[in-house]
Design a protein around this motif. Sequence first.
Motif, short mmCIF file in Angstrom:
data_model
loop_
_atom_site.label_atom_id
_atom_site.label_comp_id
_atom_site.label_asym_id
_atom_site.label_seq_id
_atom_site.Cartn_x
_atom_site.Cartn_y
_atom_site.Cartn_z
N TYR A 79 -30.28 -6.81 0.67
CA TYR A 79 -31.33 -5.94 1.19
C TYR A 79 -30.77 -4.60 1.68
O TYR A 79 -29.60 -4.50 2.02
CB TYR A 79 -32.04 -6.61 2.38
N LEU A 80 -31.66 -3.62 1.72
CA LEU A 80 -31.35 -2.35 2.38
C LEU A 80 -32.60 -1.92 3.12
O LEU A 80 -33.60 -1.54 2.52
CB LEU A 80 -30.94 -1.27 1.38
N GLN A 81 -32.54 -2.01 4.45
CA GLN A 81 -33.64 -1.54 5.28
C GLN A 81 -33.40 -0.08 5.60
O GLN A 81 -32.35 0.27 6.15
CB GLN A 81 -33.72 -2.35 6.58
N MET A 82 -34.35 0.78 5.24
CA MET A 82 -34.21 2.21 5.43
C MET A 82 -35.27 2.70 6.40
O MET A 82 -36.46 2.56 6.14
CB MET A 82 -34.34 2.93 4.10
N ASN A 83 -34.84 3.25 7.53
CA ASN A 83 -35.75 3.77 8.55
C ASN A 83 -35.52 5.26 8.75
O ASN A 83 -34.49 5.80 8.35
CB ASN A 83 -35.52 3.04 9.88
N THR A 84 -36.49 5.90 9.39
CA THR A 84 -36.40 7.33 9.70
C THR A 84 -35.93 8.11 8.47
O THR A 84 -34.97 8.89 8.51
CB THR A 84 -35.45 7.58 10.88
N MET A 85 -36.60 7.89 7.39
CA MET A 85 -36.18 8.48 6.13
C MET A 85 -36.47 9.98 6.07
O MET A 85 -37.42 10.46 6.71
CB MET A 85 -36.84 7.75 4.97
N THR A 86 -35.64 10.68 5.30
CA THR A 86 -35.79 12.12 5.12
C THR A 86 -35.87 12.42 3.61
O THR A 86 -35.49 11.58 2.80
CB THR A 86 -34.62 12.89 5.73
N PRO A 87 -36.33 13.62 3.24
CA PRO A 87 -36.38 13.96 1.81
C PRO A 87 -35.00 13.86 1.14
O PRO A 87 -34.92 13.61 -0.08
CB PRO A 87 -36.89 15.41 1.82
N GLU A 88 -33.93 14.01 1.91
CA GLU A 88 -32.58 13.90 1.35
C GLU A 88 -32.25 12.46 0.92
O GLU A 88 -31.26 12.23 0.23
CB GLU A 88 -31.54 14.38 2.36
N ASP A 89 -33.06 11.51 1.31
CA ASP A 89 -32.85 10.11 0.89
C ASP A 89 -33.49 9.83 -0.47
O ASP A 89 -33.36 8.72 -0.99
CB ASP A 89 -33.45 9.16 1.93
N THR A 90 -34.17 10.80 -1.04
CA THR A 90 -34.81 10.63 -2.35
C THR A 90 -33.78 10.39 -3.43
O THR A 90 -32.74 11.04 -3.48
CB THR A 90 -35.64 11.87 -2.68
N GLY A 91 -34.07 9.42 -4.31
CA GLY A 91 -33.18 9.16 -5.43
C GLY A 91 -33.41 7.79 -6.02
O GLY A 91 -34.26 7.03 -5.55
N MET A 92 -32.64 7.50 -7.05
CA MET A 92 -32.64 6.17 -7.66
C MET A 92 -31.61 5.34 -6.92
O MET A 92 -30.45 5.76 -6.80
CB MET A 92 -32.29 6.26 -9.14
N TYR A 93 -32.02 4.20 -6.43
CA TYR A 93 -31.12 3.34 -5.65
C TYR A 93 -30.67 2.16 -6.51
O TYR A 93 -31.48 1.47 -7.13
CB TYR A 93 -31.83 2.83 -4.40
N TYR A 94 -29.36 1.93 -6.52
CA TYR A 94 -28.75 0.89 -7.34
C TYR A 94 -28.04 -0.14 -6.48
O TYR A 94 -27.36 0.20 -5.50
CB TYR A 94 -27.72 1.51 -8.29
N CYS A 95 -28.16 -1.38 -6.90
CA CYS A 95 -27.43 -2.48 -6.31
C CYS A 95 -26.15 -2.68 -7.12
O CYS A 95 -26.18 -2.59 -8.35
CB CYS A 95 -28.32 -3.72 -6.37
N ALA A 96 -25.04 -2.96 -6.46
CA ALA A 96 -23.77 -3.18 -7.13
C ALA A 96 -23.06 -4.39 -6.52
O ALA A 96 -23.25 -4.68 -5.34
CB ALA A 96 -22.88 -1.94 -7.00
N ALA A 97 -22.25 -5.06 -7.35
CA ALA A 97 -21.59 -6.27 -6.86
C ALA A 97 -20.27 -6.49 -7.58
O ALA A 97 -20.08 -6.03 -8.71
CB ALA A 97 -22.50 -7.49 -7.04
N ASP A 98 -19.39 -7.21 -6.92
CA ASP A 98 -18.14 -7.62 -7.55
C ASP A 98 -17.73 -8.99 -7.02
O ASP A 98 -18.00 -9.30 -5.86
CB ASP A 98 -17.03 -6.60 -7.26
N ARG A 99 -17.06 -9.79 -7.87
CA ARG A 99 -16.69 -11.14 -7.48
C ARG A 99 -15.62 -11.16 -6.40
O ARG A 99 -15.47 -12.15 -5.67
CB ARG A 99 -16.23 -11.93 -8.69
N THR A 100 -14.87 -10.11 -6.32
CA THR A 100 -13.86 -10.03 -5.28
C THR A 100 -14.00 -8.71 -4.53
O THR A 100 -14.77 -7.84 -4.94
CB THR A 100 -12.44 -10.11 -5.86
N CYS A 101 -13.28 -8.59 -3.46
CA CYS A 101 -13.27 -7.32 -2.73
C CYS A 101 -11.94 -6.60 -2.93
O CYS A 101 -11.61 -5.66 -2.20
CB CYS A 101 -13.50 -7.56 -1.23
N THR A 102 -11.20 -7.04 -3.95
CA THR A 102 -9.88 -6.46 -4.20
C THR A 102 -9.97 -4.96 -4.44
O THR A 102 -9.23 -4.17 -3.85
CB THR A 102 -9.21 -7.14 -5.39
N ARG A 103 -10.87 -4.57 -5.32
CA ARG A 103 -11.01 -3.14 -5.62
C ARG A 103 -11.56 -2.38 -4.42
O ARG A 103 -11.15 -1.26 -4.15
CB ARG A 103 -11.88 -2.93 -6.84
#
Length: 127
Positions: A79-103
């Motif tokens: 999840y991503l809870q976004m509050n007090t949003m501004t026009p600068e928050d406009t955009g395409m939002y992407y979820c990303a994941a990796d099996r490890t945190c090595t990188r």
Amino acid sequence: QVQLVESGGGSVQAGGSLRLSCAGSGFIYIYACMAWFRQAPEKVREAVAGIDNTGRTTYVDSVKGRFTISRDNAKNTLYLQMNTMTPEDTGMYYCAADRTCTRALVYGLAERSYQHWGQGTQVTVSS
């Protein structure tokens, strides 16, 4: 292969809130590190927030105190809870994941830290 599907985007006025979700088609607990990125029109994609499998979170300065990243492994959802949003928050939002945190340990909250990506959900904030 687990697929990541974002939802919850939409249009909101400045000062408003939105909650994004990223659902995994399989078990997201296999992804040690997950994150949200965004891309504004004609700009490069940038990191927003990250979370590891211990619940430790990282935020970019522009969203600190306004956005909250969380994960519910039982529901296979990020999840991503976004509050007090501004026009600068406009955009395409992407979820990303990796099996490890090595990188992520090497590169931090950066695109190269994550191998798996969703297709994105659009967020528009009007003034």
